[in-house]
Each structure stands twice: as C-alpha cells, then as structure tokens.
Design a protein around this motif. Structure first.
Motif, mmCIF file in Angstrom:
data_model
loop_
_atom_site.group_PDB
_atom_site.id
_atom_site.type_symbol
_atom_site.label_atom_id
_atom_site.label_comp_id
_atom_site.label_asym_id
_atom_site.label_seq_id
_atom_site.Cartn_x
_atom_site.Cartn_y
_atom_site.Cartn_z
ATOM 1 N N GLY A 66 0.825 -1.203 0.000
ATOM 2 C CA GLY A 66 0.000 0.000 0.000
ATOM 3 C C GLY A 66 0.858 1.250 0.000
ATOM 4 N N ALA A 67 1.922 1.245 0.801
ATOM 5 C CA ALA A 67 2.799 2.408 0.858
ATOM 6 C C ALA A 67 3.621 2.526 -0.421
ATOM 7 C CB ALA A 67 3.716 2.308 2.066
ATOM 8 N N LEU A 68 4.077 1.392 -0.954
ATOM 9 C CA LEU A 68 4.898 1.432 -2.170
ATOM 10 C C LEU A 68 4.091 1.929 -3.368
ATOM 11 C CD1 LEU A 68 6.907 -1.897 -1.831
ATOM 12 C CD2 LEU A 68 7.675 0.417 -1.336
ATOM 13 N N LYS A 69 2.775 1.741 -3.305
ATOM 14 C CA LYS A 69 1.930 2.188 -4.414
ATOM 15 C C LYS A 69 1.830 3.701 -4.503
ATOM 16 C CE LYS A 69 -0.875 -1.710 -5.567
ATOM 17 N NZ LYS A 69 -2.229 -1.998 -5.974
ATOM 18 N N THR A 70 2.377 4.415 -3.530
ATOM 19 C CA THR A 70 2.408 5.871 -3.661
ATOM 20 C C THR A 70 3.680 6.315 -4.380
ATOM 21 O OG1 THR A 70 3.550 6.240 -1.563
ATOM 22 C CG2 THR A 70 1.146 6.132 -1.487
ATOM 23 N N LEU A 71 4.507 5.371 -4.802
ATOM 24 C CA LEU A 71 5.724 5.706 -5.540
ATOM 25 C C LEU A 71 5.442 5.649 -7.040
ATOM 26 C CD1 LEU A 71 8.349 3.692 -3.476
ATOM 27 C CD2 LEU A 71 7.839 6.133 -3.360
ATOM 28 N N PRO A 72 6.163 6.448 -7.826
ATOM 29 C CA PRO A 72 5.884 6.451 -9.267
ATOM 30 C C PRO A 72 6.295 5.136 -9.910
ATOM 31 C CG PRO A 72 7.850 7.732 -8.788
ATOM 32 C CD PRO A 72 7.249 7.361 -7.468
ATOM 33 N N GLY A 73 5.628 4.803 -11.010
ATOM 34 C CA GLY A 73 5.949 3.573 -11.726
ATOM 35 C C GLY A 73 5.002 2.452 -11.370
ATOM 36 N N THR A 74 4.174 2.653 -10.321
ATOM 37 C CA THR A 74 3.228 1.620 -9.924
ATOM 38 C C THR A 74 1.819 2.048 -10.305
ATOM 39 O OG1 THR A 74 2.909 2.624 -7.769
ATOM 40 C CG2 THR A 74 4.625 0.973 -7.929
ATOM 41 N N GLN A 75 0.963 1.056 -10.497
ATOM 42 C CA GLN A 75 -0.450 1.333 -10.769
ATOM 43 C C GLN A 75 -1.223 1.216 -9.466
ATOM 44 O OE1 GLN A 75 -2.133 2.084 -13.628
ATOM 45 N NE2 GLN A 75 -0.228 2.216 -14.796
ATOM 46 N N PRO A 76 -2.088 2.164 -9.117
ATOM 47 C CA PRO A 76 -2.843 2.034 -7.869
ATOM 48 C C PRO A 76 -3.766 0.817 -7.873
ATOM 49 C CG PRO A 76 -3.032 4.248 -8.761
ATOM 50 C CD PRO A 76 -2.376 3.411 -9.803
ATOM 51 N N ALA A 77 -4.328 0.460 -9.019
ATOM 52 C CA ALA A 77 -5.178 -0.727 -9.202
ATOM 53 C C ALA A 77 -5.876 -1.157 -7.926
ATOM 54 C CB ALA A 77 -4.358 -1.880 -9.780
ATOM 55 N N SER A 78 -6.888 -0.398 -7.533
ATOM 56 C CA SER A 78 -7.584 -0.658 -6.270
ATOM 57 C C SER A 78 -8.285 -2.007 -6.262
ATOM 58 C CB SER A 78 -8.610 0.440 -6.030
ATOM 59 O OG SER A 78 -9.507 0.470 -7.124
ATOM 60 N N SER A 85 -10.484 5.532 4.475
ATOM 61 C CA SER A 85 -10.189 5.606 3.049
ATOM 62 C C SER A 85 -11.409 6.002 2.244
ATOM 63 C CB SER A 85 -9.599 4.307 2.504
ATOM 64 O OG SER A 85 -9.732 3.271 3.408
ATOM 65 N N ASN A 86 -11.109 6.623 1.127
ATOM 66 C CA ASN A 86 -12.128 7.189 0.237
ATOM 67 C C ASN A 86 -13.089 8.092 1.012
ATOM 68 O OD1 ASN A 86 -13.597 7.785 -2.023
ATOM 69 N ND2 ASN A 86 -14.721 5.840 -2.045
ATOM 70 N N ILE A 87 -12.528 9.107 1.593
ATOM 71 C CA ILE A 87 -13.303 10.023 2.426
ATOM 72 C C ILE A 87 -14.340 10.793 1.608
ATOM 73 C CG2 ILE A 87 -11.793 12.056 2.321
ATOM 74 C CD1 ILE A 87 -12.001 12.002 5.445
ATOM 75 N N LEU A 88 -14.069 10.944 0.315
ATOM 76 C CA LEU A 88 -15.004 11.676 -0.543
ATOM 77 C C LEU A 88 -16.200 10.807 -0.948
ATOM 78 C CD1 LEU A 88 -12.367 13.359 -2.888
ATOM 79 C CD2 LEU A 88 -13.461 14.365 -0.881
ATOM 80 N N GLY A 89 -16.106 9.507 -0.642
ATOM 81 C CA GLY A 89 -17.211 8.603 -0.964
ATOM 82 C C GLY A 89 -17.435 8.429 -2.453
ATOM 83 N N ARG A 90 -16.343 8.461 -3.212
ATOM 84 C CA ARG A 90 -16.486 8.332 -4.662
ATOM 85 C C ARG A 90 -16.753 6.891 -5.077
ATOM 86 N NH1 ARG A 90 -15.272 11.871 -8.915
ATOM 87 N NH2 ARG A 90 -14.327 9.977 -9.750
ATOM 88 N N GLU A 91 -17.420 6.752 -6.216
ATOM 89 C CA GLU A 91 -17.657 5.421 -6.778
ATOM 90 C C GLU A 91 -16.372 5.023 -7.494
ATOM 91 O OE1 GLU A 91 -20.320 3.202 -6.301
ATOM 92 O OE2 GLU A 91 -21.701 4.107 -7.728
ATOM 93 N N HIS A 92 -15.723 3.982 -7.011
ATOM 94 C CA HIS A 92 -14.452 3.596 -7.636
ATOM 95 C C HIS A 92 -14.640 2.537 -8.712
ATOM 96 C CE1 HIS A 92 -11.851 5.208 -4.128
ATOM 97 N NE2 HIS A 92 -12.123 6.133 -5.024
#
Lengths: 713, 210
Positions: free
Chosen positions: A140-152, A666-673
C-alpha cells in the motif's frame, strides 16, 4: 665515566635535534573544483604533530626535520602524501574524492529503498505505517511511488506496464513465492508479511541486479529486522482483529514470536457490502524469528510465517448468484547464514521454503491447489580492491505444483502437475571508476528443467555524479521469466517470457531536505503468452506468440524542508504501453493500466497534542475496458479514479505503556471507484454477454487500532 | 659498555614513546574539557586523529576525536551545522565500532550522538529509539558503565511525560549513575570520564522539584 659520557652524548644529540633549525611550510588544500577544504588534517608522518586547514583551506606548519612527509587527509577523500623540505615552496594540494566515501556515486537506477543510508533511499521504515490509505500493508505504501499502478481492484504491485506476476518478492535475498494472500476474484489482496518484521525495503522498478531472476518487471527486497536489543512485548487491538508479539533478548541473539487474528465479521456487520458475505474473512497468522551472532562474526537469521484463513461470499453474475468459498493455508520458512571469510569477504547461504494449500469452490467448480517452493542459494561477495566489489552466486528454485479440479454437478475431473527446477548462476562486479562514475555489469544464466529452456541475461547499470547531491543513472538489461503456473500446467512446450529494459534517470537533493527524481524508461516485451481462445477450462493454441512495449516517465519529489513539521511527497507517472498477448486480437493497452497516475502523500505533526495527521490523495486517468460486441478491442475508458484517504496517529500512554491510537479512513469523498467492466457470458446464450462493473466490496473503509508496547522494565 | 648504551638509549626511546602517547592524550583531553569554542574543538579532534593514525591498536584516540566533534554541538545553535559535526563524529565512530565491537563506551558515544541529533520534535521518536537501543547494547557489554545510566537518564528526562518520560522517571537513573561515577572509576587515567558533572546537576534538578 664512560657511562657519563654516553649519557651526555645522548643528551647532546637530543638537544641538537631540538635546536635544529625550524622552518615553515605553507599551503592550501582544495577539492577538484578548487573549493577550499576546511579542517583538513595535515600530519607529519609518523608523529602526532600537525595542523588543520583554516576556513580558506590554508595551513602553516613548523617543521624541524630536514626531510619530512606530510599526510593530507580528509573524510571522504583520498589521503595524499607529500615530501617536504626547507626549499618547499607554497604547496597547493588538490584532494580527490575517495571511491568508498559516503558521498561517492551509487547506482540508483530504477531503485527506491526505505531504511538504509544509501542514495536510493526515498522512504523511511516508519513511512510504511504512517502513509494514509496503506492500511499497514507494505504494498500500500509502495503504491504511492511512481511507476506503480494504484489498481484498487488488485492490491498487488503492478510495475511499469507489467502484470502482478512480473514482480517478485525476496526476503533477505531469498524468494518469497507467495508474498500475497491468495487473490480472490473481485477482491483486492494484501501482502502476507507485516511491515513491523522488516527494517529495510528495496523496491526496484526496473534494470535491477543480475542477482535476481524470474521477474520481468520488478523486484521487491525485504530485509528482516536485525538482532533485537530490547525486550519488547506488544499488543494490538484493532477493529478487524488483534495481534500480540514478544521479543526475547540475550547478548548476541534474539528471538521473537507473534500471533495475529483477523475477523472481518464485526466490521462487515456495520458496513454496506456489495458482496453478500456468508463467512467474512477470518484468518490466523503466526510468525517466529530468531537471530544469532557467532563468535566468528557469522549471523544466522530464521524468519517464518504461517497462516490459515477462510472466506465465503455470494457474488452476483447478472441475475444469478455464484457462491465462492475459499479455505487455505500457507507456511513460509526462510533461513539465512552469513559468514565473513578472508578479509572483508562474505559468504551467504540460504534456504527458503513455501508450502501453500488452497481449496476454492466457485459455483460448481472445485479447485484444490497444492504448491511447494524451495529455493537454495549460495552467494559470495568479495572486494577485489577499494574500487571493485564482485558478487557471484548460484541458486536453485524448485516448484512442485499439484491441482485437482472437479465439477461438483458432473463427474468431470482433471488434475495438473508441474515439477520445475530453475537453476541460476550470476556474476556481477561493481566498479567505481572514480568517485563520480560507477558501473555495474552483470551476467545471469538460468535453466528451467520443466521448459528445458535456458537463458543468458546480460545487464549493465551505471551512475555518474554531476554535483554534490545530484547524479545521472542509466541501466539496460535482459530479463526472463517462466510463464505463470496457470499456463504451465497445460504444457511444458513453452519458452521463457522476455523483457528488455532501458532506463535513464536523474536525481538531485537529499532525503533529509528535498529530493527530486525523474526517470524515463522503455521496455520491450517478447515471447509473451498468447492463445486463441479459452473455453472448457482449456487454452487453445497456447504459445509464446505475444509481444508488447511500455514506455514512460516517473517523477518523484519529497520535501521535508519547506513547511515546518510537514513532510510530503508527490509522484507522477506517465505510461504508454500496448500488449498483443493472451487472446487480444490487437496490440492494445491492457485493462489494468491508467495512462496518468498522480499521488500526493502528506504528513503533519502537531506537537502540542502528540498527533500526526496524514493524507494520501491518488488520482488516475480512466482505465481501458472492452465491451463484447465492439468492433475495436479495449476501446472504452472507465471514469477517472480519485481517492482521498486520511489517517491520524495519536501517541499516548496507558499506564506506563507507550501506546499509539491509529485511525484511518479511506475514500473520504465517498467516490464510486469504478475501474472497468468484466464481460460474463449470460446464462442464456441468446442474450450474449453481461457487463459486470468492477467495484470495490466496500465503498469506504474505516479502521481503528490501538497499539501498545508493554514496558516490562 | 657499548651494549649498555644501546640498550639504555633503546629503553629511553621506548619509554619516551609511551610517555609521549600518555602525555599527548592527557594534554588534549584536558584542552577538550576546557574549551567551549567549536574551532578549538575541531583542532583538538584533528590532534586526536593524528594520534589515532600512529597508535592504530588504541581505540581511545579515535573515540576522543569523535567525542570532540559531538561535544562541539553544545556550542552550536544552527541545526545544519550540528548535523555536519555529528556526521564527522559518526564517521570516526563507525570505524571504531567495527574493530572494537565489544567496547561498551563506544555504544554510549553512539547513543550520545543519536540523542544530539534530535534537533526538532519530529526526529525525536526516531533518534531517541536509536539512542536507547545503543544504550541497551552498552549496558549488555558493561552494566557498571555510569555513562549508560547518565545518558539514559538524560533521554528519559527529555522525553515528554506522555511517552513515559519525565523527571521522576529519570531520577533513579541519575542516582545510579552518580553511585557508579564515584565507586566505579577506571584505573586508566585516559578512560572516558565525562558526564559526572552534568549528572550531578541533573540530579539536583530532579530532586529540587520533587
């Protein structure tokens, strides 16, 4: 009488030597760029006498002996010897930076590390816990680095256009064959290893060392904790379970054991799930570690984790429901022994074994997977000189895979088996040509007994220092990997999949203050798995006919300096990638790729209330998906992804015991992911395909935890 | 007779050499505790390094070089310069720790350097942990080293009460250190002796507010 004469002669000699004429030597010491060096030690060789240079790099030294040798030494620079005498004119000394200096160039191409003092460091170990949205998962932390896809919808590391299986995880240099909990359709998985077990993390997004094979895109190296010095008992109570661990210490050894229990039922009782849970995830986990230092400087590390879990839910497929019921367990044991030999050389031997058993029932499909992986490795690190280090090693990774498949409503039964030894040999010298330039050429050979295929992977990486804290890096290399077991189980008549990496990067600044990194890459994929059709649990025309490419730019900026008590980092990745593989009719961007990814992580410490507030914001452009019936394959795009997560860590104590109260949202904005759609053939052939939206099980996730360190002193 | 002269002169040379080491060290150690000037401390550190370069089997010269750099930070207010000095101290100490992994005093100095790195509250957690870890190692190696308890007392004194620190928690440690400072003196006159004076001050401070 004679004695008296002798003594007087001795005294006279001494007096004469003291009386001998004094003279002065003056000089100035500078670095190569003619900047004065301050505080350089000037020593008269063989004596305690000397001086240091002043703020202008200048020095004056009084000498007595007619001939003397001066040693000019300074931390991080090569020591120079200069002969001087009465006639020596004004000295002008230029010191060369030492190749072993901490400031010397280090090869960082493609590499992000957390925890050590090396130049590749971008994160600190604690960052893994304190990054909002990471939920205590290393990935989860490494996914904030560039080159990775967040792919929830996945949870695993997807690096620079690569699939999840293209990233391999190593613990203390040995393969961890099952680093994630088994992936269930529709649900993201998480890393199996708790971040608290590791003190260092090296994450390479490309161009990595010849020491590592069987990974097309990326490797993640976790270094388990060193010998513990303090006895610690810790207890965690979380909204999703609990953990307890204890560490025992003695001089030169330490042992720790931990147990964790996870149960999602109470939380799912409150949350609004998309899936219909029959048996919410319930799991047990044990870990055991032992470290022992020998008299001869050797170090033995034993690291092991064991887990067992169950889950069952109903997922809707159009109008029908499918029941998914999973039960599985895994054991991982890693033993490592390092022994210093000769002078400054080190011999390492290691053995890692994974046993993974899984039973999955999806509707009427019952699958039982049993997998055993054993890797043995021997490596040797030898410095030939100050400027050349050679690393070489051999390894054998054995996989034994068995699968039993049954259709519950019919008598269809099949089984699959794969036995494979992957033998590897590598050699890799690291050559520091100067304090500014380092080159690391490497060569790796691999042979797979199952595929009866062998490969040679040449790799080179280099770094050139352009300023005090800035450098250019470049890397090139060939990477090979066996196709995943899902294909291998059908046939051994396949080849390695292949990727060639090219990368060029620049970095400037330091982690203490501000750090900026940018890297551009190009990857050429060959021999990817292709097939014409998947039907009746069988791939038709399975072959290595696929190919593809990925190119892009990754940018990272971290700043601890500009705002008081604030630490933040920003990552941006751009990727252009297409693959013509699997049953794709065309070269297209795969569905797990977002072209633009931006993430921002911020941490602010409020000293007065001992609380750290953190936020992680991730935004990506929409991912492609295919709608059955479209003439152009994978031509549609899902909406953009926008996630804001917050966390709060409050430091306090309960009685005498240091306690952290952690809250995350997580997802404090309540967006539809919504990240795309899956095409599922509908029950009645006439109505064609149903489009299933790919959505997370829970829209928002709240987590509350209490972490207590029990003070036994 | 000639032999006597030669033997005598050789002995004198040996003796002179040993005296030189003792004398040079003693002189520099005295200077070290007298000054509160950063430049002077840098010069003293350089002197110790010169001695260390000749006396390769002794760890005390390098130790005092590192300690001089660490001590100089008491007289610096600007945090960047503090870290520059501590980097120099650490560089000296790294080599010593490698060749003398069982010397308690070296781990105390390591702990001291770590605690000096706390130049803002954000780095407090990290460096106080590292410092306490080094002190545990030092205690394992020599549980009668007074500086272990003096430094630990200091760390705890400066840790907010919220996190298990504070004056009253520190007091027993300063007391134990004071007892060891008086009763556990090392025979070697060059042995590290720092901490005693400040320990007494801290002890008085803790008792005062009790």
């Amino acid at each position: 009488m004679k004695l008296r004469i002798a003594i007087s002669i001795l005294l006279a000699v001494q007096t004469i030597s003291q009386l001998s004429a004094q003279y002065q030597v003056n000089g100035k010491v500078t670095a190569k760029d003619s900047a004065p060096l301050v505080g350089v030690n000037i020593t008269i060789k063989g004596t305690y006498d000397g001086t240091i240079t002043d703020t202008n790099g200048k020095f004056t030294l009084a000498l007595e002996d007619e001939q003397a040798t001066l040693l000019i030494s300074y931390i991080g620079y090569q020591t120079k010897e200069i002969e001087v005498n009465k006639k020596t004119p004004q000295l002008s000394v230029v010191l060369k930076e030492s190749v072993t200096s901490l400031n010397a160039v280090t090869i960082t191409a493609g590499t992000f590390s957390a925890g050590d003092k090396k130049r590749a460091t971008v994160l600190e170990p604690l960052d893994i816990y304190t990054t909002a949205g990471s939920l205590g998962d290393i990935n989860g932390a490494l996914k904030t680095l560039p080159g990775t896809q967040p792919a929830s919808d996945d949870g695993r590391l997807l690096v620079r256009g690569g699939e999840a299986a293209e990233t391999k995880v190593h613990v203390d240099g040995l393969l961890a064959a099952k680093p994630y909990y088994s992936k269930v359709p529709d649900l993201p998985t998480r890393g199996r290893f708790a971040p608290s077990l590791f003190s260092g993390t090296v994450f390479s997004t490309g161009g990595y060392s010849a020491e590592y094979g069987q990974a097309l895109s990326s490797i993640l190296i976790l270094e388990s904790n060193d010998i513990a010095i303090e006895e610690i008992t810790s207890l965690s109570i979380m909204s999703v379970g609990g953990e307890a661990s204890k560490t025992w210490c003695a001089p030169n050894r330490s042992t720790s054991a931990g147990v964790a229990y996870t149960n999602m039922a109470p939380y799912y009782g409150l949350a609004n799930n998309r899936l219909d849970w029959v048996k919410p995830t319930e799991a047990m986990n044990f870990n055991f570690m032992h470290r022992q230092k020998g008299k001869n400087g050797s170090l033995l590390k034993v690291f092991s984790t064991f887990d067992y879990g169950v889950q069952e839910f109903n997922t809707s497929l159009g109008n029908a429901f499918t029941n998914i019921d999973i039960e599985g367990g895994s054991a991982y044991i890693n033993m490592n022994y390092s022994l210093p030999v000769l002078q400054n050389s080190c011999l390492k031997a290691g053995l890692a074994s994974t046993i993974d058993n899984n039973r999955q029932i999806a509707g009427f499909h019952r699958t039982v997977d049993k997998e055993l992986n054993i890797e043995g490795r021997l490596s040797f690190n030898h410095p030939l000189s100050d400027a050349v280090d050679v690393k070489l090693g051999v390894s054998d990774a054995f996989t034994r895979y068995r699968q039993d498949y049954t259709q519950l409503n019919a008598s269809t039964y099949s089984n699959a088996r794969v036995d494979d030894h992957i033998a590897g040999v590598f050699i890799e010298p690291e050559i520091r040509l100067s304090a500014e330039l380092a080159v690391r050429p490497g060569l790796r050979y691999e042979y797979s007994s199952y595929l009866k295929e062998s490969s040679w992977s040449p790799r080179v990486s280099a770094a050139y220092k352009t300023g005090k804290n800035s450098q250019l890096t470049a890397a090139w290399g060939h990477f090979f990997q066996n196709p995943v077991i899902d294909y291998l189980k059908y046939t051994s008549n396949l080849e390695f999949e292949k990727a060639v990496h090219y990368l060029l990067g620049y970095q400037t600044g330091t982690l203490k203050k501000r750090l900026f990194r940018a890297e551009a890459y190009y990857k050429d994929y060959k021999q990817l798995i292709s097939y014409s059709e998947y039907s009746n649990n069988f791939y038709n025309n399975l072959a290595n006919g696929g190919h593809g490419y990925a190119k892009g730019i990754d940018i990272f900026f971290r700043d601890k300096e500009s705002f008081k008590y604030t630490d933040y980092w920003l990552s941006y990745s751009y990727i252009d990638t297409k693959r013509h593989y699997r049953n794709y009719p065309d070269a297209v961007t795969p569905s797990y790729i977002a072209e633009h990814t931006f993430s921002a992580v911020g941490k602010y410490f409020i000293g007065t209330i001992n609380t750290q507030v953190g936020a992680t914001w991730v935004m990506t452009s929409g991912r492609p998906y295919h709608k059955e019936g479209d003439t152009k394959y994978m031509s549609r795009k899902a909406p953009y992804y926008n996630d804001l997560s917050l966390n709060l860590s409050h430091l306090t104590h309960i009685g005498d015991h240091f306690t952290i109260i952690h809250f995350s949202f997580s997802n404090i904005l309540g967006r539809e992911h919504l990240v795309g759609y899956q095409n599922i053939p509908s029950a009645s052939a006439a109505s064609g395909y149903i489009q299933m939206p790919i959505l997370p099980d829970i829209k928002q996730f709240l987590f509350l935890g209490l972490f207590i360190s029990i003070n036994t002193k | 007779m000639r032999t006597i002269v030669i033997i005598l002169s050789l002995c004198t040379a040996q003796l002179m050499h040993a005296n030189d080491y003792q004398k040079a060290m003693k002189e520099n150690i005295e200077k070290l505790f007298k000054t509160n000037n950063v430049e002077t401390l840098n010069t003293i550190a350089a002197s110790f390094k010169r001695i260390a370069a000749v006396e390769t089997s002794e760890w005390l010269p390098g130790y005092y070089a590192a300690y001089s750099y660490a001590r100089s930070t008491h007289f610096i207010s600007e945090s960047d310069s503090i870290h520059v000095q501590l980097d120099k101290a650490q560089a000296e100490l790294n080599g010593l720790l490698e060749s003398n992994p069982d010397e308690s005093e070296l781990y105390v100095l390591q702990a001291f350097i770590y605690s000096l790195r706390i130049t803002n509250p954000m780095s407090g957690y990290k460096y106080s942990n590292l410092s306490n870890e080094a002190l545990s190692k030092a205690e394992q190696l020599d549980s009668n080293n007074p500086r272990v308890y003096y430094c630990r007392g200091n760390n705890i004194y400066h840790t907010p009460k919220m996190f298990g620190g504070g004056q009253q928690k520190a007091l027993p440690l300063f007391e134990k250190a004071a007892e060891l400072f008086t009763n556990n003196k090392n025979d070697n006159p060059l042995w590290p002796s720092w901490g005693s004076y400040h320990n007494n001050q801290m002890l008085a401070k803790c008792k005062e507010t009790k």
